[in-house]
Enzyme design. Structure first.
Site, mmCIF file in Angstrom:
data_model
loop_
_atom_site.group_PDB
_atom_site.id
_atom_site.type_symbol
_atom_site.label_atom_id
_atom_site.label_comp_id
_atom_site.label_asym_id
_atom_site.label_seq_id
_atom_site.Cartn_x
_atom_site.Cartn_y
_atom_site.Cartn_z
ATOM 1 N N LYS A 37 31.501 3.180 1.736
ATOM 2 C CA LYS A 37 32.870 2.791 2.112
ATOM 3 C C LYS A 37 33.322 1.554 1.333
ATOM 4 O O LYS A 37 34.400 1.525 0.750
ATOM 5 C CB LYS A 37 32.956 2.499 3.628
ATOM 6 C CG LYS A 37 32.605 3.682 4.500
ATOM 7 C CD LYS A 37 32.793 3.373 5.979
ATOM 8 C CE LYS A 37 31.882 2.299 6.499
ATOM 9 N NZ LYS A 37 30.447 2.626 6.489
ATOM 10 N N ARG A 78 36.013 2.451 14.965
ATOM 11 C CA ARG A 78 34.618 2.883 14.986
ATOM 12 C C ARG A 78 34.280 3.549 16.310
ATOM 13 O O ARG A 78 33.119 3.792 16.596
ATOM 14 C CB ARG A 78 33.749 1.645 14.817
ATOM 15 C CG ARG A 78 32.958 1.636 13.538
ATOM 16 C CD ARG A 78 32.246 0.297 13.462
ATOM 17 N NE ARG A 78 31.130 0.353 12.588
ATOM 18 C CZ ARG A 78 31.151 -0.113 11.345
ATOM 19 N NH1 ARG A 78 32.234 -0.618 10.837
ATOM 20 N NH2 ARG A 78 30.075 -0.051 10.615
ATOM 21 N N ARG A 102 20.233 -2.388 -1.048
ATOM 22 C CA ARG A 102 21.513 -3.017 -1.401
ATOM 23 C C ARG A 102 21.368 -4.534 -1.573
ATOM 24 O O ARG A 102 20.687 -5.204 -0.798
ATOM 25 C CB ARG A 102 22.548 -2.735 -0.312
ATOM 26 C CG ARG A 102 23.854 -3.515 -0.538
ATOM 27 C CD ARG A 102 24.956 -3.085 0.376
ATOM 28 N NE ARG A 102 24.569 -3.023 1.775
ATOM 29 C CZ ARG A 102 25.299 -2.447 2.711
ATOM 30 N NH1 ARG A 102 26.438 -1.868 2.395
ATOM 31 N NH2 ARG A 102 24.888 -2.426 3.962
ATOM 32 N N ARG A 120 21.833 -8.505 3.009
ATOM 33 C CA ARG A 120 22.444 -8.731 4.318
ATOM 34 C C ARG A 120 21.368 -8.735 5.408
ATOM 35 O O ARG A 120 20.414 -7.969 5.339
ATOM 36 C CB ARG A 120 23.467 -7.617 4.620
ATOM 37 C CG ARG A 120 24.847 -7.932 4.137
ATOM 38 C CD ARG A 120 25.797 -6.775 4.197
ATOM 39 N NE ARG A 120 25.788 -5.951 5.399
ATOM 40 C CZ ARG A 120 26.608 -4.917 5.602
ATOM 41 N NH1 ARG A 120 27.501 -4.612 4.689
ATOM 42 N NH2 ARG A 120 26.538 -4.190 6.694
ATOM 43 N N ARG A 150 21.927 1.159 13.609
ATOM 44 C CA ARG A 150 23.309 1.348 13.132
ATOM 45 C C ARG A 150 23.634 2.833 13.003
ATOM 46 O O ARG A 150 24.739 3.270 13.326
ATOM 47 C CB ARG A 150 23.494 0.642 11.775
ATOM 48 C CG ARG A 150 23.604 -0.866 11.901
ATOM 49 C CD ARG A 150 23.297 -1.592 10.612
ATOM 50 N NE ARG A 150 24.233 -1.306 9.536
ATOM 51 C CZ ARG A 150 24.030 -1.674 8.271
ATOM 52 N NH1 ARG A 150 22.932 -2.330 7.936
ATOM 53 N NH2 ARG A 150 24.927 -1.396 7.352
HETATM 54 P P1 AP5 Z 1 28.348 0.476 0.434
HETATM 55 O O1 AP5 Z 1 29.551 0.800 -0.357
HETATM 56 O O2 AP5 Z 1 28.018 -0.956 0.649
HETATM 57 O O3 AP5 Z 1 28.355 1.304 1.796
HETATM 58 P P2 AP5 Z 1 29.140 1.061 3.159
HETATM 59 O O4 AP5 Z 1 29.518 2.400 3.677
HETATM 60 O O5 AP5 Z 1 30.240 0.053 2.964
HETATM 61 O O6 AP5 Z 1 27.961 0.473 4.002
HETATM 62 P P3 AP5 Z 1 27.920 -0.672 5.099
HETATM 63 O O7 AP5 Z 1 26.452 -0.854 5.379
HETATM 64 O O8 AP5 Z 1 28.682 -1.895 4.672
HETATM 65 O O9 AP5 Z 1 28.633 0.007 6.275
HETATM 66 P P4 AP5 Z 1 28.538 -0.354 7.738
HETATM 67 O O10 AP5 Z 1 29.607 0.482 8.312
HETATM 68 O O11 AP5 Z 1 27.182 -0.200 8.339
HETATM 69 O O12 AP5 Z 1 28.768 -1.954 7.739
HETATM 70 P P5 AP5 Z 1 30.014 -2.871 8.075
HETATM 71 O O13 AP5 Z 1 29.957 -4.037 7.186
HETATM 72 O O14 AP5 Z 1 31.272 -2.091 8.154
HETATM 73 O O15 AP5 Z 1 27.097 1.190 -0.281
HETATM 74 C C1 AP5 Z 1 25.782 1.060 0.221
HETATM 75 C C2 AP5 Z 1 24.782 0.996 -0.952
HETATM 76 O O16 AP5 Z 1 24.795 2.245 -1.634
HETATM 77 C C3 AP5 Z 1 25.097 -0.058 -2.020
HETATM 78 O O17 AP5 Z 1 23.897 -0.562 -2.509
HETATM 79 C C4 AP5 Z 1 25.869 0.707 -3.102
HETATM 80 O O18 AP5 Z 1 25.695 0.116 -4.365
HETATM 81 C C5 AP5 Z 1 25.192 2.070 -3.000
HETATM 82 N N1 AP5 Z 1 26.078 3.189 -3.293
HETATM 83 C C6 AP5 Z 1 27.375 3.343 -2.909
HETATM 84 N N2 AP5 Z 1 27.853 4.524 -3.336
HETATM 85 C C7 AP5 Z 1 26.824 5.148 -3.983
HETATM 86 C C8 AP5 Z 1 26.685 6.409 -4.639
HETATM 87 N N3 AP5 Z 1 27.696 7.280 -4.733
HETATM 88 N N4 AP5 Z 1 25.476 6.723 -5.177
HETATM 89 C C9 AP5 Z 1 24.434 5.855 -5.109
HETATM 90 N N5 AP5 Z 1 24.510 4.638 -4.509
HETATM 91 C C10 AP5 Z 1 25.692 4.290 -3.944
HETATM 92 O O19 AP5 Z 1 29.689 -3.328 9.576
HETATM 93 C C11 AP5 Z 1 28.562 -4.141 9.856
HETATM 94 C C12 AP5 Z 1 28.472 -4.371 11.356
HETATM 95 O O20 AP5 Z 1 29.656 -5.078 11.820
HETATM 96 C C13 AP5 Z 1 28.403 -3.121 12.231
HETATM 97 O O21 AP5 Z 1 27.087 -2.619 12.329
HETATM 98 C C14 AP5 Z 1 28.947 -3.660 13.560
HETATM 99 O O22 AP5 Z 1 27.949 -4.369 14.262
HETATM 100 C C15 AP5 Z 1 30.026 -4.640 13.125
HETATM 101 N N6 AP5 Z 1 31.359 -4.000 13.054
HETATM 102 C C16 AP5 Z 1 32.079 -3.732 11.932
HETATM 103 N N7 AP5 Z 1 33.227 -3.095 12.249
HETATM 104 C C17 AP5 Z 1 33.229 -2.957 13.595
HETATM 105 C C18 AP5 Z 1 34.124 -2.340 14.526
HETATM 106 N N8 AP5 Z 1 35.241 -1.711 14.123
HETATM 107 N N9 AP5 Z 1 33.807 -2.389 15.841
HETATM 108 C C19 AP5 Z 1 32.693 -3.009 16.257
HETATM 109 N N10 AP5 Z 1 31.784 -3.575 15.436
HETATM 110 C C20 AP5 Z 1 32.046 -3.543 14.120
#
Ligand code: AP5
Length: 207
Positions: free
Chosen positions: A13, A88, A122, A152, A163
């Site tokens: 994402k 979410r 990552r 992270r 997660r």
């Molecule tokens: P990346 O692009 O970083 O993936 P991502 O989907 O953004 O992963 P996240 O881990 O950031 O998502 P998340 O939803 O768990 O975390 P968030 O920060 O939103 O890619 C991942 C890796 O793969 C990288 O190394 C990249 O280089 C690689 N990659 C990407 N595309 C690729 C491809 N095509 N091929 C190969 N490699 C690839 O949330 C964190 C925490 O915050 C949550 O757990 C929760 O506790 C809280 N939170 C956030 N939003 C809310 C909400 N709305 N409500 C409640 N709690 C929330």
């Protein structure tokens, strides 16, 4: 364009959101990034969020919805925005309906067997760039800004499992929710590179 980017942890994402925001000139709003900025700044929201994030659970809706509502009231979102990581849960989606009219929910479909390696490998930079260790050739420096990369706190196997479980129970039902409103478009990522995924994303967005 007012859109949501949906997908499991590690689906890509953040990687795609940066590119979409740049190409289409819309604002990228990531609730995860907002929480991490609050944690770094030592705010009350950050202190609360950290315990949930480290446990792989959702930060309480009352806090999260208020943050997004406030962010969407700013002037810079007038030309459109991309919500990354919000909503979410069905509750958050219903709340969002009260203050925003979403055009599209773009779902990144990724094979769950790829997720653990992607997330645990990552490395991120404070400028927002994200890398996988396998592409860094031993370097720990951001190619974009020269700062040091770091892992992270929630990118460890135990938290990733939590997660994923939170995603399956709380977030995955949003796929059917937006499909029922004819607002869902899915991109099957398979083993596509980030550039190839972006090409597929643009095909959807350009329609
Ligand atoms: P990346 O692009 O970083 O993936 P991502 O989907 O953004 O992963 P996240 O881990 O950031 O998502 P998340 O939803 O768990 O975390 P968030 O920060 O939103 O890619 C991942 C890796 O793969 C990288 O190394 C990249 O280089 C690689 N990659 C990407 N595309 C690729 C491809 N095509 N091929 C190969 N490699 C690839 O949330 C964190 C925490 O915050 C949550 O757990 C929760 O506790 C809280 N939170 C956030 N939003 C809310 C909400 N709305 N409500 C409640 N709690 C929330």
């Amino acid at each position: 364009m007012k859109m949501i980017l949906l997908g499991a942890p590690g689906a890509g994402k953040g990687t795609q959101a940066t590119r979409i925001a740049e190409k289409y000139g819309i604002v990228h709003i990531s609730t995860g990034d907002i929480f991490r900025a609050n944690i770094k700044g030592g705010t009350e929201i950050g202190k609360l969020a950290k315990s949930y994030i480290d446990a792989g659970k959702l930060v309480p809706d009352s806090v999260t919805c208020e943050i997004v509502k406030d962010r969407l009231s700013k002037d810079d979102v007038r030309n459109g925005y991309l919500l990354d990581g919000f909503p979410r849960s069905l509750y958050q989606a219903e709340e969002l309906n009260k203050f925003a009219d979403i055009d599209l929910c773009l779902n990144l479909e990724v094979d769950s067997s790829l997720i653990m390696d992607r997330i645990c490998g990552r490395r991120v930079c404070s400028c927002g760039e994200s890398y996988h260790v396998s592409t860094l050739n031993g370097s720990n420096i951001c190619a974009k800004c020269g700062n040091e990369l770091y892992r992270r706190d929630d990118d460890n196997p135990e938290t990733v499992k939590a997660r994923l479980s939170t995603y399956n129970v709380m977030t995955a039902p949003l796929i059917a929710y937006y499909a029922a409103q004819n607002k869902l478009a899915s991109v099957v990522c398979g083993t596509k590179t980030p550039d190839e995924v972006f090409e597929a994303v643009c095909e959807v967005l350009d329609k």
